[in-house]
Scaffold this motif. Structure first.
Motif, short mmCIF file in Angstrom:
data_model
loop_
_atom_site.label_atom_id
_atom_site.label_comp_id
_atom_site.label_asym_id
_atom_site.label_seq_id
_atom_site.Cartn_x
_atom_site.Cartn_y
_atom_site.Cartn_z
N LYS A 1 -133.18 27.58 -82.54
CA LYS A 1 -133.77 28.65 -83.35
C LYS A 1 -132.73 29.61 -83.87
O LYS A 1 -133.05 30.73 -84.24
N GLY A 2 -131.47 29.22 -83.88
CA GLY A 2 -130.40 30.10 -84.32
C GLY A 2 -130.46 30.41 -85.80
O GLY A 2 -131.25 29.84 -86.56
N LYS A 3 -129.64 31.32 -86.21
CA LYS A 3 -129.56 31.73 -87.60
C LYS A 3 -128.11 31.64 -88.04
O LYS A 3 -127.21 32.05 -87.31
N ILE A 4 -127.89 31.11 -89.22
CA ILE A 4 -126.54 31.01 -89.78
C ILE A 4 -126.46 32.00 -90.93
O ILE A 4 -127.26 31.94 -91.87
N ILE A 5 -125.50 32.90 -90.85
CA ILE A 5 -125.30 33.88 -91.91
C ILE A 5 -123.97 33.56 -92.58
O ILE A 5 -122.94 33.49 -91.91
N ALA A 6 -123.99 33.33 -93.86
CA ALA A 6 -122.77 32.99 -94.61
C ALA A 6 -122.45 34.13 -95.58
O ALA A 6 -123.27 34.51 -96.40
N PHE A 7 -121.23 34.66 -95.44
CA PHE A 7 -120.76 35.71 -96.32
C PHE A 7 -119.54 35.21 -97.08
O PHE A 7 -118.76 34.44 -96.57
N GLY A 8 -119.38 35.69 -98.28
CA GLY A 8 -118.21 35.36 -99.08
C GLY A 8 -118.16 36.23 -100.31
O GLY A 8 -119.16 36.84 -100.69
N GLU A 9 -117.00 36.27 -100.92
CA GLU A 9 -116.84 37.07 -102.13
C GLU A 9 -116.92 36.24 -103.40
O GLU A 9 -117.16 36.78 -104.47
N LEU A 10 -116.72 34.91 -103.28
CA LEU A 10 -116.72 34.05 -104.45
C LEU A 10 -117.98 33.21 -104.50
O LEU A 10 -118.32 32.51 -103.54
N LEU A 11 -118.69 33.27 -105.63
CA LEU A 11 -119.95 32.54 -105.78
C LEU A 11 -119.77 31.04 -105.63
O LEU A 11 -120.64 30.36 -105.08
N ARG A 12 -118.65 30.50 -106.08
CA ARG A 12 -118.46 29.05 -105.98
C ARG A 12 -118.41 28.61 -104.52
O ARG A 12 -118.89 27.55 -104.17
N HIS A 13 -117.84 29.45 -103.65
CA HIS A 13 -117.81 29.13 -102.22
C HIS A 13 -119.21 29.21 -101.62
O HIS A 13 -119.58 28.38 -100.78
#
Length: 135
Positions: free
Chosen positions: A5-17
């Motif tokens: 039931k975990g959650k993955i949070i993805a952060f980045g500055e570039l939209l392509r990534h």
């Protein structure tokens, strides 16, 4: 296999990534657990509450024509400063790539130690994979 039931949070500055992350999550079958945001490493404390994150995985930048070692050191130090704020007591920081000596220095400054390290290759390019934990 049944996923937790975990959650993955993805952060980045570039939209392509971020778009690539979304595509890879779909292929892996974990897209429903993914929360993607266009956020800088300098703003993690604004998106995550204090001591709520179990693990941070990142690909820190390396030196380039525009990124001197001094600028890189500031980025790495900010990354570990933010990690210190958002990570749980047993939280870890995993990195792939980046400048090893500068990462070790920034980690030490913010009370993290190297727990594990391995060199992988992308073609002939060596990539340092490191896992840091709190002292």
């Amino acid at each position: 296999k049944k996923l937790g039931k975990g959650k993955i949070i993805a952060f980045g500055e570039l939209l392509r990534h971020l778009n690539t992350t979304k595509k890879n999550a779909k292929i892996a079958g974990v897209e429903k657990f993914l929360d993607i945001s266009k956020v800088s490493v300098f703003d993690l404390d604004l998106k995550c509450k204090e001591k709520t994150v179990d693990q941070i995985l990142c690909a820190p930048p390396n030196t380039s024509f525009e990124l001197t070692e001094k600028k890189l050191q500031a980025i790495y130090e900010q990354m570990f400063y933010q990690a210190d704020y958002v990570l749980t007591k047993k939280g870890t920081v995993g990195t792939i790539g980046g400048k090893r000596e500068l990462l070790l220095s920034a980690a030490e400054k913010h009370n993290f130690v190297l727990r594990w390290e391995k060199t992988l290759f992308q073609g002939k390019l060596p990539l340092q994979v490191m896992l840091f934990e709190r002292k």
